[in-house]
Write an enzyme that holds these catalytic residues in place. Structure first.
Site, mmCIF file in Angstrom:
data_model
loop_
_atom_site.group_PDB
_atom_site.id
_atom_site.type_symbol
_atom_site.label_atom_id
_atom_site.label_comp_id
_atom_site.label_asym_id
_atom_site.label_seq_id
_atom_site.Cartn_x
_atom_site.Cartn_y
_atom_site.Cartn_z
ATOM 1 N N ASP A 1 3.952 55.899 39.947
ATOM 2 C CA ASP A 1 3.713 54.873 40.966
ATOM 3 C C ASP A 1 5.004 54.083 41.189
ATOM 4 O OD1 ASP A 1 0.877 53.340 42.070
ATOM 5 O OD2 ASP A 1 2.786 52.244 42.209
ATOM 6 N N ILE A 2 5.287 53.785 42.441
ATOM 7 C CA ILE A 2 6.523 53.095 42.800
ATOM 8 C C ILE A 2 6.517 51.643 42.322
ATOM 9 C CG2 ILE A 2 5.877 52.191 45.090
ATOM 10 C CD1 ILE A 2 8.524 53.430 46.118
ATOM 11 N N ASN B 1 -9.335 53.948 43.839
ATOM 12 C CA ASN B 1 -9.737 53.017 44.884
ATOM 13 C C ASN B 1 -10.157 53.804 46.126
ATOM 14 O OD1 ASN B 1 -9.032 50.671 43.384
ATOM 15 N ND2 ASN B 1 -6.875 51.013 43.874
ATOM 16 N N GLU C 1 -4.972 51.535 49.612
ATOM 17 C CA GLU C 1 -3.849 51.368 50.538
ATOM 18 C C GLU C 1 -3.416 52.700 51.155
ATOM 19 O OE1 GLU C 1 -0.656 49.533 48.376
ATOM 20 O OE2 GLU C 1 -1.934 47.877 47.718
ATOM 21 N N VAL C 2 -3.478 53.752 50.364
ATOM 22 C CA VAL C 2 -3.012 55.065 50.845
ATOM 23 C C VAL C 2 -4.223 55.994 50.969
ATOM 24 C CG1 VAL C 2 -1.493 57.022 50.412
ATOM 25 C CG2 VAL C 2 -0.798 54.722 49.681
ATOM 26 N N HIS D 1 -6.297 59.680 45.349
ATOM 27 C CA HIS D 1 -5.399 59.619 44.191
ATOM 28 C C HIS D 1 -6.093 58.913 43.046
ATOM 29 C CE1 HIS D 1 -4.640 56.130 46.789
ATOM 30 N NE2 HIS D 1 -4.413 55.432 45.688
ATOM 31 N N HIS E 1 -5.243 56.739 39.761
ATOM 32 C CA HIS E 1 -4.244 56.006 38.981
ATOM 33 C C HIS E 1 -4.534 56.267 37.510
ATOM 34 C CE1 HIS E 1 -2.998 53.054 42.248
ATOM 35 N NE2 HIS E 1 -4.177 53.441 42.718
HETATM 36 P P1 AMP Z 1 -4.198 52.365 46.303
HETATM 37 O O1 AMP Z 1 -4.248 50.884 46.566
HETATM 38 O O2 AMP Z 1 -5.200 52.803 45.272
HETATM 39 O O3 AMP Z 1 -4.261 53.149 47.587
HETATM 40 O O4 AMP Z 1 -2.799 52.631 45.612
HETATM 41 C C1 AMP Z 1 -1.680 53.111 46.280
HETATM 42 C C2 AMP Z 1 -0.568 53.132 45.270
HETATM 43 O O5 AMP Z 1 0.491 53.899 45.798
HETATM 44 C C3 AMP Z 1 0.013 51.750 44.921
HETATM 45 O O6 AMP Z 1 -0.128 51.526 43.522
HETATM 46 C C4 AMP Z 1 1.474 51.851 45.355
HETATM 47 O O7 AMP Z 1 2.346 51.172 44.484
HETATM 48 C C5 AMP Z 1 1.689 53.352 45.339
HETATM 49 N N1 AMP Z 1 2.731 53.841 46.235
HETATM 50 C C6 AMP Z 1 2.930 53.543 47.530
HETATM 51 N N2 AMP Z 1 3.972 54.224 48.032
HETATM 52 C C7 AMP Z 1 4.439 54.997 47.019
HETATM 53 C C8 AMP Z 1 5.504 55.929 46.895
HETATM 54 N N3 AMP Z 1 6.306 56.226 47.932
HETATM 55 N N4 AMP Z 1 5.710 56.532 45.708
HETATM 56 C C9 AMP Z 1 4.910 56.251 44.655
HETATM 57 N N5 AMP Z 1 3.882 55.372 44.702
HETATM 58 C C10 AMP Z 1 3.653 54.747 45.874
#
Ligand code: AMP
Length: 121
Positions: A34-35, A92, A100-101, A105, A107
């Site tokens: 994770d970034i 999530n 967010e994405v 995924h 975590h």
């Molecule tokens: P979620 O809120 O469960 O969708 O989590 C999305 C996660 O993706 C967050 O913890 C971000 O820090 C992570 N994230 C976003 N962009 C990147 C990226 N380019 N590389 C790695 N992790 C990312």
């Protein structure tokens, strides 16, 4: 089910359009750091297929993809010694889940005590 947005950032990582710090991969799954890590170990495990969230993946993915994903998670937990001390797996989903994405995924967090599952409001 929400439609899959092929422009999401994890789809771009899978296509090699943006970099990621890869931990490992299998035929159907990819793990990367994770970034913005929230724990000493914070990996994201994703299927290579286009699935929006856990429900979508569980409903539509093939048995092969599902087994691949979960066996890969097990190997990662063993490889990083997470099983001995404990860890947390979070998926999530959607608005209420704070996703967010919009590419499924998991975590995987560990390496230290993680505190309560949810912060109290
Ligand atoms: P979620 O809120 O469960 O969708 O989590 C999305 C996660 O993706 C967050 O913890 C971000 O820090 C992570 N994230 C976003 N962009 C990147 C990226 N380019 N590389 C790695 N992790 C990312």
């Amino acid at each position: 089910m929400r439609p899959y947005d092929s422009q999401n950032i994890f789809a771009k990582i899978l296509r090699g359009e943006i970099p990621a710090k890869t931990y490992g991969e299998t035929a159907h799954s990819l793990a990367f750091h994770d970034i913005a890590p929230q724990a000493p170990v914070h990996l994201l495990v994703i299927p290579k297929g286009a699935y929006v969230d856990l429900a979508d993946f569980s409903a539509r993915a093939s048995a092969e993809e599902i087994v691949d994903f979960h066996r890969f998670c097990a190997a990662i937990c063993e490889g990083l010694n997470l099983t001995a001390q404990g860890f947390r797996a979070i998926a999530n989903a959607g608005l209420h889940g704070g996703q967010e994405v919009p590419h499924f995924h998991l975590h995987l967090l560990g390496g230290a005590p993680l505190g309560p599952m949810l912060s109290r409001r």
